[in-house]
Design an enzyme around this catalytic site. Structure first.
Site, PDB file in Angstrom:
ATOM      1  NE  ARG A 213     -59.042 -44.501  -2.947  1.00  0.00           N
ATOM      2  CZ  ARG A 213     -58.199 -44.778  -1.963  1.00  0.00           C
ATOM      3  NH1 ARG A 213     -57.514 -43.813  -1.394  1.00  0.00           N
ATOM      4  NH2 ARG A 213     -58.027 -46.014  -1.543  1.00  0.00           N
TER       5      ARG A 213
ATOM      6  CE  LYS B 192     -44.368 -57.138   2.037  1.00  0.00           C
ATOM      7  NZ  LYS B 192     -44.588 -56.168   3.115  1.00  0.00           N
TER       8      LYS B 192
ATOM      9  N   GLY C 132     -55.812 -51.595  -4.044  1.00  0.00           N
ATOM     10  CA  GLY C 132     -55.224 -50.446  -4.734  1.00  0.00           C
ATOM     11  C   GLY C 132     -54.582 -50.813  -6.065  1.00  0.00           C
TER      12      GLY C 132
ATOM     13  N   GLY D 218     -56.647 -51.150   1.562  1.00  0.00           N
ATOM     14  CA  GLY D 218     -56.556 -51.809   2.871  1.00  0.00           C
ATOM     15  C   GLY D 218     -57.902 -51.855   3.591  1.00  0.00           C
TER      16      GLY D 218
HETATM   17  P1  ADP Z   1     -53.602 -54.892  -4.154  1.00  0.00           P
HETATM   18  O1  ADP Z   1     -53.016 -53.508  -3.874  1.00  0.00           O
HETATM   19  O2  ADP Z   1     -54.548 -54.864  -5.299  1.00  0.00           O
HETATM   20  O3  ADP Z   1     -54.168 -55.517  -2.908  1.00  0.00           O
HETATM   21  P2  ADP Z   1     -51.020 -56.142  -3.874  1.00  0.00           P
HETATM   22  O4  ADP Z   1     -50.485 -54.890  -3.254  1.00  0.00           O
HETATM   23  O5  ADP Z   1     -51.175 -57.312  -3.009  1.00  0.00           O
HETATM   24  O6  ADP Z   1     -52.388 -55.830  -4.629  1.00  0.00           O
HETATM   25  O7  ADP Z   1     -50.038 -56.622  -5.039  1.00  0.00           O
HETATM   26  C1  ADP Z   1     -49.709 -55.872  -6.139  1.00  0.00           C
HETATM   27  C2  ADP Z   1     -48.287 -56.076  -6.546  1.00  0.00           C
HETATM   28  O8  ADP Z   1     -47.978 -57.439  -6.734  1.00  0.00           O
HETATM   29  C3  ADP Z   1     -48.025 -55.397  -7.869  1.00  0.00           C
HETATM   30  O9  ADP Z   1     -47.019 -54.416  -7.693  1.00  0.00           O
HETATM   31  C4  ADP Z   1     -47.553 -56.537  -8.769  1.00  0.00           C
HETATM   32  O10 ADP Z   1     -46.512 -56.171  -9.631  1.00  0.00           O
HETATM   33  C5  ADP Z   1     -47.046 -57.533  -7.765  1.00  0.00           C
HETATM   34  N1  ADP Z   1     -46.962 -58.883  -8.336  1.00  0.00           N
HETATM   35  C6  ADP Z   1     -47.966 -59.689  -8.731  1.00  0.00           C
HETATM   36  N2  ADP Z   1     -47.488 -60.856  -9.213  1.00  0.00           N
HETATM   37  C7  ADP Z   1     -46.135 -60.789  -9.111  1.00  0.00           C
HETATM   38  C8  ADP Z   1     -45.077 -61.694  -9.424  1.00  0.00           C
HETATM   39  N3  ADP Z   1     -45.316 -62.887  -9.945  1.00  0.00           N
HETATM   40  N4  ADP Z   1     -43.811 -61.285  -9.166  1.00  0.00           N
HETATM   41  C9  ADP Z   1     -43.565 -60.063  -8.645  1.00  0.00           C
HETATM   42  N5  ADP Z   1     -44.532 -59.177  -8.333  1.00  0.00           N
HETATM   43  C10 ADP Z   1     -45.798 -59.526  -8.549  1.00  0.00           C
HETATM   44  C1  3PG Z   2     -55.588 -45.702   1.215  1.00  0.00           C
HETATM   45  O1  3PG Z   2     -55.280 -45.222   0.130  1.00  0.00           O
HETATM   46  O2  3PG Z   2     -55.521 -46.927   1.473  1.00  0.00           O
HETATM   47  C2  3PG Z   2     -56.155 -44.775   2.253  1.00  0.00           C
HETATM   48  O3  3PG Z   2     -56.320 -43.478   1.751  1.00  0.00           O
HETATM   49  C3  3PG Z   2     -55.325 -44.778   3.522  1.00  0.00           C
HETATM   50  O4  3PG Z   2     -54.030 -44.315   3.290  1.00  0.00           O
HETATM   51  P1  3PG Z   2     -52.855 -44.743   4.268  1.00  0.00           P
HETATM   52  O5  3PG Z   2     -52.555 -46.181   3.994  1.00  0.00           O
HETATM   53  O6  3PG Z   2     -51.708 -43.816   3.944  1.00  0.00           O
HETATM   54  O7  3PG Z   2     -53.329 -44.566   5.679  1.00  0.00           O
HETATM   55 MG    MG Z   3     -51.115 -52.870  -3.143  1.00  0.00          MG
END
Ligand code: ADP
Ligand code: 3PG
Ligand code: MG
Length: 396
Positions: free
Chosen positions: A37, A193, A350, A374
């Site tokens: 970043r 999720k 992320g 997000g």
């Molecule tokens: P992003 O931040 O890229 O949008 P998410 O936050 O939706 O991704 O998901 C990431 C998380 O999902 C990771 O911590 C990963 O370990 C978890 N994950 C993916 N597949 C599984 C699974 N089968 N069981 C448990 N956790 C999982």
């Molecule tokens: C992010 O990492 O998604 C942005 O910097 C926003 O952070 P926040 O979810 O703590 O508002």
């Molecule tokens: Mg995530």
């Protein structure tokens, strides 16, 4: 979207101080994690310096501090910026009282979220920030979904609000995915999720030729199709949504054909469970699905080969643990070769970006890796982001 960028009016910045909002949400426990970043904003800083600005005052948040938390101070970024820019970099600890130090042409402000006014979109806090720049540039795509003072209330103090080079690139790349993707357009979704991804899934499935699903999210869909999922993560609150989604888009959606499972929760990676390969969609009682299996990897690769554009969000498994990283790693490597063939892979999220970094794949190997988590997903879902709304649009 046609934003007014710093490149459109470089003469404006000559001899002036510029407040540059960036998203350096990368400091944790007193250290910089991934520098991506920061690196992506350096062209904007350099552009402004070359345009003859008197001073570039860089402002960001990091984390979600309650008051002044030392471990979330942006101070460690000063040294990194000095090294990358080859310039002296000053630091302002108190953004309400302090003045930028005389001398350095680049100055970094302390973590804006140390002050409540930032999170509250407080116009008075924004006014205090505006004294750091005669002009305002927003390069903070990653936080543009937050109604925070430095990306929203700040607008009222400037006649024009310029987009930085990164902001412009993010908006262009994600608009391409959202509004007119190259076809065949494939979407690859994983992650934990279902709930977090509903708006973006609904928006992208409309555009996609095919939607491949992995990660924990797959078990919610497999369950509503009548498969057994053992003790895998299921979003029980969204089963009826998932059912409707499949009824409507079933011809486009592809689900895992096999799995890598653990015999007990894998909270402590490598301890307290055995790893088992499970053939077929059904997962037996007592097993937990943590990764897509080898047959799924192979078939997803065959599918993705047909794509001209791919959007990827969400790890395909619990990649943080080596036992369950294979699906994510193999597809990340596979997709990293598309650029050479002129095919576009756009990555957002992320954890997805963190996975790529963990596997030591250079971000440049993909067409575009968003700095937004997000923010990127909300943008792709077609939502209006406060931080983008306030940037001035180009005329005509
Ligand atoms: P992003 O931040 O890229 O949008 P998410 O936050 O939706 O991704 O998901 C990431 C998380 O999902 C990771 O911590 C990963 O370990 C978890 N994950 C993916 N597949 C599984 C699974 N089968 N069981 C448990 N956790 C999982
Ligand atoms: C992010 O990492 O998604 C942005 O910097 C926003 O952070 P926040 O979810 O703590 O508002
Ligand atoms: Mg995530």
């Amino acid at each position: 979207m046609n934003l007014l960028t710093v490149k459109d009016e470089p003469e404006v910045f000559k001899g002036k101080s510029v407040l540059l909002r960036v998203d350096y949400n990368v400091v944790k426990g007193g250290k910089i994690g991934d520098t991506y970043r920061i690196d992506r904003t350096l062209p904007t800083v350099e552009f402004l310096l070359n345009a003859g600005t008197k001073r570039v005052v860089i402002a960001s948040h990091s984390g979600r501090p309650k008051g002044r938390e030392r471990s979330l101070s942006l101070k460690p970024v000063v040294k990194y910026l000095k090294k990358k820019l080859g310039e002296d970099v000053g630091f302002v600890e108190d953004v309400l009282e302090g003045d930028p130090p005389e001398g350095p042409r680049v100055v970094l402000l302390e973590n804006l979220r140390f002050w409540e006014g930032e999170k509250e979109d407080d116009p008075e806090f924004a006014r205090a920030l505006s004294r750091f720049g005669e002009e305002y540039v927003n390069d903070a795509f990653g936080v543009s979904h937050r109604r925070n003072a430095s990306v929203h209330a700040i607008a009222q103090y400037y006649g024009k609000r310029y987009a930085g080079l990164l902001m412009a690139e993010e908006v262009d790349a994600l608009t391409n995915v959202r509004d007119n993707p190259e076809r065949p357009f494939y979407v690859l979704f994983g992650g934990a999720k279902v709930e977090d991804k509903i708006p973006v899934l609904e928006a992208l499935v409309e555009k996609a030729d095919r939607l491949l699903i992995g990660g924990a999210m797959a078990y919610t869909f497999l369950k509503v199709k009548g498969h057994s999922v053992g003790s895998s993560i299921v979003d029980e609150g969204h089963l009826s949504w998932a059912k409707e989604f499949l009824e409507k888009n079933g011809d486009k959606v592809v689900l895992p054909k096999d799995h890598v499972c653990a015999t007990a929760p894998a909270k402590e990676c490598g301890k307290g469970y055995e790893v088992r390969d499970v053939e077929g969609e059904d997962i037996p009682e007592g097993f937990i699905g943590y990764d897509i299996g080898w047959e799924t990897v192979k078939s997803y690769r065959e599918e993705l080969k047909k794509a001209e554009m791919v959007f990827w969000n969400g790890p395909l498994g619990y990649y943080e643990c080596e036992d369950f990283e294979c699906g994510t790693k193999l597809l990340a490597i596979f997709l990293s070769a598309f650029k050479e063939d002129g095919k576009k892979v756009v990555v957002g999220g992320g954890d997805t970006v963190a996975a790529i970094s963990r596997f030591h794949i250079p971000y440049e190997d993909y067409h575009f890796v968003s700095t937004g988590g997000g923010a990127a997903l909300e943008f792709l879902a077609g939502e209006s982001l406060p931080g983008i709304e306030i940037i001035t649009k180009k005329e005509g």
